[in-house]
Write a protein that holds these residues in place. Structure first.
Motif, PDB file in Angstrom:
ATOM      1  N   LEU A 110     -14.045   2.905   1.662  1.00  0.00           N
ATOM      2  CA  LEU A 110     -13.291   1.663   1.771  1.00  0.00           C
ATOM      3  C   LEU A 110     -13.898   0.566   0.902  1.00  0.00           C
ATOM      4  O   LEU A 110     -13.171  -0.229   0.300  1.00  0.00           O
ATOM      5  CB  LEU A 110     -13.223   1.225   3.238  1.00  0.00           C
ATOM      6  N   TRP A 111     -15.210   0.526   0.826  1.00  0.00           N
ATOM      7  CA  TRP A 111     -15.860  -0.441  -0.061  1.00  0.00           C
ATOM      8  C   TRP A 111     -15.520  -0.163  -1.521  1.00  0.00           C
ATOM      9  O   TRP A 111     -15.268  -1.082  -2.301  1.00  0.00           O
ATOM     10  CB  TRP A 111     -17.380  -0.389   0.143  1.00  0.00           C
ATOM     11  N   GLN A 112     -15.501   1.089  -1.888  1.00  0.00           N
ATOM     12  CA  GLN A 112     -15.137   1.451  -3.264  1.00  0.00           C
ATOM     13  C   GLN A 112     -13.697   1.054  -3.554  1.00  0.00           C
ATOM     14  O   GLN A 112     -13.386   0.545  -4.639  1.00  0.00           O
ATOM     15  CB  GLN A 112     -15.356   2.954  -3.473  1.00  0.00           C
ATOM     16  N   ALA A 113     -12.819   1.267  -2.591  1.00  0.00           N
ATOM     17  CA  ALA A 113     -11.415   0.887  -2.781  1.00  0.00           C
ATOM     18  C   ALA A 113     -11.274  -0.623  -2.959  1.00  0.00           C
ATOM     19  O   ALA A 113     -10.489  -1.096  -3.795  1.00  0.00           O
ATOM     20  CB  ALA A 113     -10.587   1.355  -1.592  1.00  0.00           C
ATOM     21  N   LYS A 114     -12.036  -1.375  -2.183  1.00  0.00           N
ATOM     22  CA  LYS A 114     -11.970  -2.836  -2.262  1.00  0.00           C
ATOM     23  C   LYS A 114     -12.434  -3.344  -3.621  1.00  0.00           C
ATOM     24  O   LYS A 114     -11.849  -4.275  -4.186  1.00  0.00           O
ATOM     25  CB  LYS A 114     -12.819  -3.440  -1.139  1.00  0.00           C
ATOM     26  N   HIS A 115     -13.476  -2.755  -4.179  1.00  0.00           N
ATOM     27  CA  HIS A 115     -14.098  -3.285  -5.388  1.00  0.00           C
ATOM     28  C   HIS A 115     -13.668  -2.559  -6.663  1.00  0.00           C
ATOM     29  O   HIS A 115     -14.150  -2.880  -7.749  1.00  0.00           O
ATOM     30  CB  HIS A 115     -15.622  -3.234  -5.248  1.00  0.00           C
ATOM     31  N   SER A 116     -12.771  -1.605  -6.516  1.00  0.00           N
ATOM     32  CA  SER A 116     -12.284  -0.886  -7.693  1.00  0.00           C
ATOM     33  C   SER A 116     -11.285  -1.738  -8.475  1.00  0.00           C
ATOM     34  O   SER A 116     -10.454  -2.441  -7.898  1.00  0.00           O
ATOM     35  CB  SER A 116     -11.607   0.419  -7.270  1.00  0.00           C
ATOM     36  N   HIS A 117     -11.366  -1.675  -9.782  1.00  0.00           N
ATOM     37  CA  HIS A 117     -10.362  -2.318 -10.637  1.00  0.00           C
ATOM     38  C   HIS A 117      -9.305  -1.290 -11.049  1.00  0.00           C
ATOM     39  O   HIS A 117      -8.120  -1.464 -10.804  1.00  0.00           O
ATOM     40  CB  HIS A 117     -11.041  -2.941 -11.851  1.00  0.00           C
ATOM     41  N   THR A 118      -9.765  -0.215 -11.632  1.00  0.00           N
ATOM     42  CA  THR A 118      -8.824   0.833 -12.064  1.00  0.00           C
ATOM     43  C   THR A 118      -9.323   2.223 -11.710  1.00  0.00           C
ATOM     44  O   THR A 118      -8.596   3.196 -11.887  1.00  0.00           O
ATOM     45  CB  THR A 118      -8.604   0.757 -13.586  1.00  0.00           C
ATOM     46  N   ILE A 237      -7.639  -4.585   1.125  1.00  0.00           N
ATOM     47  CA  ILE A 237      -7.679  -3.328   0.365  1.00  0.00           C
ATOM     48  C   ILE A 237      -6.258  -2.940   0.005  1.00  0.00           C
ATOM     49  O   ILE A 237      -5.441  -2.623   0.884  1.00  0.00           O
ATOM     50  CB  ILE A 237      -8.370  -2.217   1.175  1.00  0.00           C
ATOM     51  N   GLU A 238      -5.947  -2.938  -1.268  1.00  0.00           N
ATOM     52  CA  GLU A 238      -4.563  -2.779  -1.708  1.00  0.00           C
ATOM     53  C   GLU A 238      -4.174  -1.354  -2.074  1.00  0.00           C
ATOM     54  O   GLU A 238      -2.992  -1.017  -2.058  1.00  0.00           O
ATOM     55  CB  GLU A 238      -4.303  -3.699  -2.902  1.00  0.00           C
ATOM     56  N   CYS A 239      -5.123  -0.507  -2.420  1.00  0.00           N
ATOM     57  CA  CYS A 239      -4.750   0.832  -2.896  1.00  0.00           C
ATOM     58  C   CYS A 239      -4.244   1.692  -1.729  1.00  0.00           C
ATOM     59  O   CYS A 239      -4.552   1.419  -0.562  1.00  0.00           O
ATOM     60  CB  CYS A 239      -5.929   1.495  -3.600  1.00  0.00           C
ATOM     61  N   ASP A 262      -3.417   0.223  11.310  1.00  0.00           N
ATOM     62  CA  ASP A 262      -2.817  -1.070  11.639  1.00  0.00           C
ATOM     63  C   ASP A 262      -3.263  -2.166  10.669  1.00  0.00           C
ATOM     64  O   ASP A 262      -2.493  -3.084  10.364  1.00  0.00           O
ATOM     65  CB  ASP A 262      -3.191  -1.485  13.063  1.00  0.00           C
ATOM     66  N   CYS A 263      -4.508  -2.081  10.192  1.00  0.00           N
ATOM     67  CA  CYS A 263      -5.076  -3.171   9.394  1.00  0.00           C
ATOM     68  C   CYS A 263      -4.921  -2.979   7.889  1.00  0.00           C
ATOM     69  O   CYS A 263      -4.864  -3.965   7.149  1.00  0.00           O
ATOM     70  CB  CYS A 263      -6.553  -3.347   9.736  1.00  0.00           C
ATOM     71  N   LEU A 264      -4.883  -1.741   7.429  1.00  0.00           N
ATOM     72  CA  LEU A 264      -4.757  -1.492   5.993  1.00  0.00           C
ATOM     73  C   LEU A 264      -3.310  -1.686   5.569  1.00  0.00           C
ATOM     74  O   LEU A 264      -2.396  -1.105   6.176  1.00  0.00           O
ATOM     75  CB  LEU A 264      -5.220  -0.070   5.662  1.00  0.00           C
ATOM     76  N   PRO A 265      -3.042  -2.500   4.550  1.00  0.00           N
ATOM     77  CA  PRO A 265      -1.654  -2.830   4.201  1.00  0.00           C
ATOM     78  C   PRO A 265      -0.860  -1.700   3.567  1.00  0.00           C
ATOM     79  O   PRO A 265       0.363  -1.735   3.571  1.00  0.00           O
ATOM     80  CB  PRO A 265      -1.823  -3.992   3.202  1.00  0.00           C
ATOM     81  N   ASN A 266      -1.540  -0.698   3.031  1.00  0.00           N
ATOM     82  CA  ASN A 266      -0.842   0.384   2.331  1.00  0.00           C
ATOM     83  C   ASN A 266      -1.345   1.727   2.845  1.00  0.00           C
ATOM     84  O   ASN A 266      -1.817   2.577   2.080  1.00  0.00           O
ATOM     85  CB  ASN A 266      -1.073   0.257   0.819  1.00  0.00           C
ATOM     86  N   ALA A 267      -1.236   1.925   4.170  1.00  0.00           N
ATOM     87  CA  ALA A 267      -1.792   3.108   4.815  1.00  0.00           C
ATOM     88  C   ALA A 267      -0.711   4.006   5.391  1.00  0.00           C
ATOM     89  O   ALA A 267       0.329   3.536   5.861  1.00  0.00           O
ATOM     90  CB  ALA A 267      -2.748   2.702   5.923  1.00  0.00           C
ATOM     91  N   GLN A 268      -0.981   5.304   5.351  1.00  0.00           N
ATOM     92  CA  GLN A 268      -0.181   6.299   6.057  1.00  0.00           C
ATOM     93  C   GLN A 268      -1.085   6.964   7.088  1.00  0.00           C
ATOM     94  O   GLN A 268      -2.186   7.412   6.754  1.00  0.00           O
ATOM     95  CB  GLN A 268       0.386   7.339   5.098  1.00  0.00           C
ATOM     96  N   TYR A 269      -0.614   7.017   8.324  1.00  0.00           N
ATOM     97  CA  TYR A 269      -1.441   7.506   9.425  1.00  0.00           C
ATOM     98  C   TYR A 269      -0.930   8.851   9.909  1.00  0.00           C
ATOM     99  O   TYR A 269       0.264   9.024  10.163  1.00  0.00           O
ATOM    100  CB  TYR A 269      -1.406   6.493  10.576  1.00  0.00           C
TER     101      TYR A 269
END
Length: 295
Positions: A110-118, A237-239, A262-269
Motif C-alpha cells: 500500500l505504501w508503494q501504491a501511494k508513492h508510485s508515479h508510474t 491511494i488511487e491505483c 471500504d476505504c480504498l477508492p478503487n478497490a474490488q473486494y
C-alpha cells in the motif's frame, strides 16, 4: 522453453546497504513484485513458481531490511522500505509492475501504491493488514489476533519484543514445536492445505527462520511500524487494488479486508467463503492470481 530463476541475488542500495531478492517463474516474463509476510521472507513466494512460470510471469521478491541477507536499518521505516523497492525496480529496468502483498506484506504494498508515479499498475492484497489508525476509528473495529498483536506491540513494547525473541528461539532451536503451535492457531482450511502439501511446512519454517536470521528484533520492528499511524489515508491511494480475504482467517480476520475495501477508492473486494490465511498456496487460486497479473 521458459526458464526459472530461484537464486538469491544482491544489489547495493544508494546508502551502501545490500538488498537481497529472489526471482521465481519466467525470467523473461511480465514482472510482478511480491511483498512477503511477517514472520516470513522472499522464500515463501516459491509456491508461485510453477503456475507463474507457465503463465509468463516473473516474480521479484525482495527481503525487507534485516531479513535474510538484506542489510538492517538503524531506523527501520516504511518510507525507506518503499524507496528500496523502487530502487530495485529501477535497477531491473521495470516500467510497470503488479504488486502482490500477503498478510504483513500488504502494508508495504500500500505504501508503494501511494508513492508510485508510474511504476505500479495495480496492487493485489492477500489477507492484508489495513491502516490500523483508521481501523480503530471504525465501528466494530476489533480484528482478532491482529488487534491483540497490535495492542501488545504498541502499548507494551517490551512484552512484544520478548514475544518475538521467544518465537525466534523456538524457530531456531525447536522448529517442529514452533510449527505445531502455529498450526494450533490455524483453522481447518489452512491445516488441510498443509496436510495435502507437506513440503509447505518446510518452506514456511525456512521462510520464517530467515526473518529472524539476523535478530528477532527485526520481526518486532517490522510489526511495530505497520501498526503505527501512517502519514496518509487509504482514500489517497488511487491505483486499482484487489482485496482477497478468507472468512475463516484467524490472523487477519474478515473485518480488516472489508475495511480496506471500504476505504480504498478503487478497490474490488473478494470474500472467500471457507478459506483461512493460506488459500493462495493452492494451485487453483494461483491460476486466478496469474490471470489478474496479466491484465
Amino acid at each position: 522453453m521458459k526458464s526459472t530463476i530461484n537464486t538469491s541475488q544482491l544489489i547495493t542500495l544508494p546508502d551502501g546497504r545490500s538488498l537481497e531478492y529472489i526471482e521465481y517463474g519466467d525470467c523473461s516474463g511480465t514482472p510482478v513484485l511480491y511483498n512477503h509476510g511477517m514472520p516470513g521472507s522472499a522464500f515463501e513466494a516459491q509456491v508461485l513458481n510453477d503456475v507463474f512460470k507457465d503463465n509468463g510471469l516473473r516474480v521479484i521478491c525482495p527481503n525487507r531490511p534485516g531479513i535474510g541477507r538484506s542489510s538492517s536499518l538503524s531506523e527501520y521505516s516504511l518510507s525507506q522500505i518503499t524507496q528500496d523497492c523502487f530502487f530495485l525496480l529501477e535497477s531491473l529496468a521495470f516500467n510497470k509492475v503488479t504488486v502482490i502483498g500477503w498478510s504483513s506484506g500488504g502494508v508495504p504494498s500500500l505504501w508503494q501504491a501511494k508513492h508510485s508515479h508510474t511504476q505500479i499498475s495495480q496492487v493485489i492484497l492477500l489477507s492484508s493488514y489495513s491502516h490500523f489508525a483508521e481501523l480503530d476509528q471504525a465501528p466494530s473495529h476489533f480484528a482478532g489476533q491482529a488487534s491483540v498483536l497490535k495492542q501488545v506491540t504498541t502499548r507494551f513494547p517490551a512484552l512484544g519484543l520478548l514475544a518475538c525473541k521467544m518465537a525466534g528461539y523456538l524457530l531456531k532451536y525447536m522448529p517442529s514445536l514452533y510449527f505445531k503451535l502455529l498450526m494450533q492457531h490455524c483453522h481447518t482450511p489452512d491445516s488441510d492445505i498443509i496436510e495435502a502439501h507437506p513440503h509447505y511446512r518446510d518452506m514456511l519454517i525456512e521462510a520464517q527462520k530467515q526473518s529472524i536470521s539476523q535478530s528477532a528484533s527485526t520481526l518486532f520492528m517490522d510489526l511495530l511500524i505497520q501498526f503505527r499511524e501512517w502519514p496518509f489515508y487509504l482514500k489517497s491511494i488511487e491505483c486499482p487494488v484487489t482485496v482477497f480475504q478468507g472468512d475463516r482467517d484467524p490472523f487477519v480476520p474478515e473485518r480488516i479486508g472489508q475495511h480496506l475495501a471500504d476505504c480504498l477508492p478503487n478497490a474490488q473486494y473478494h470474500l472467500l467463503p471457507g478459506q483461512g490465511h493460506m488459500y493462495w498456496f493452492e494451485k487453483s487460486f494461483q491460476y486466478r492470481l496469474a490471470r489478474l497479473c496479466q491484465i
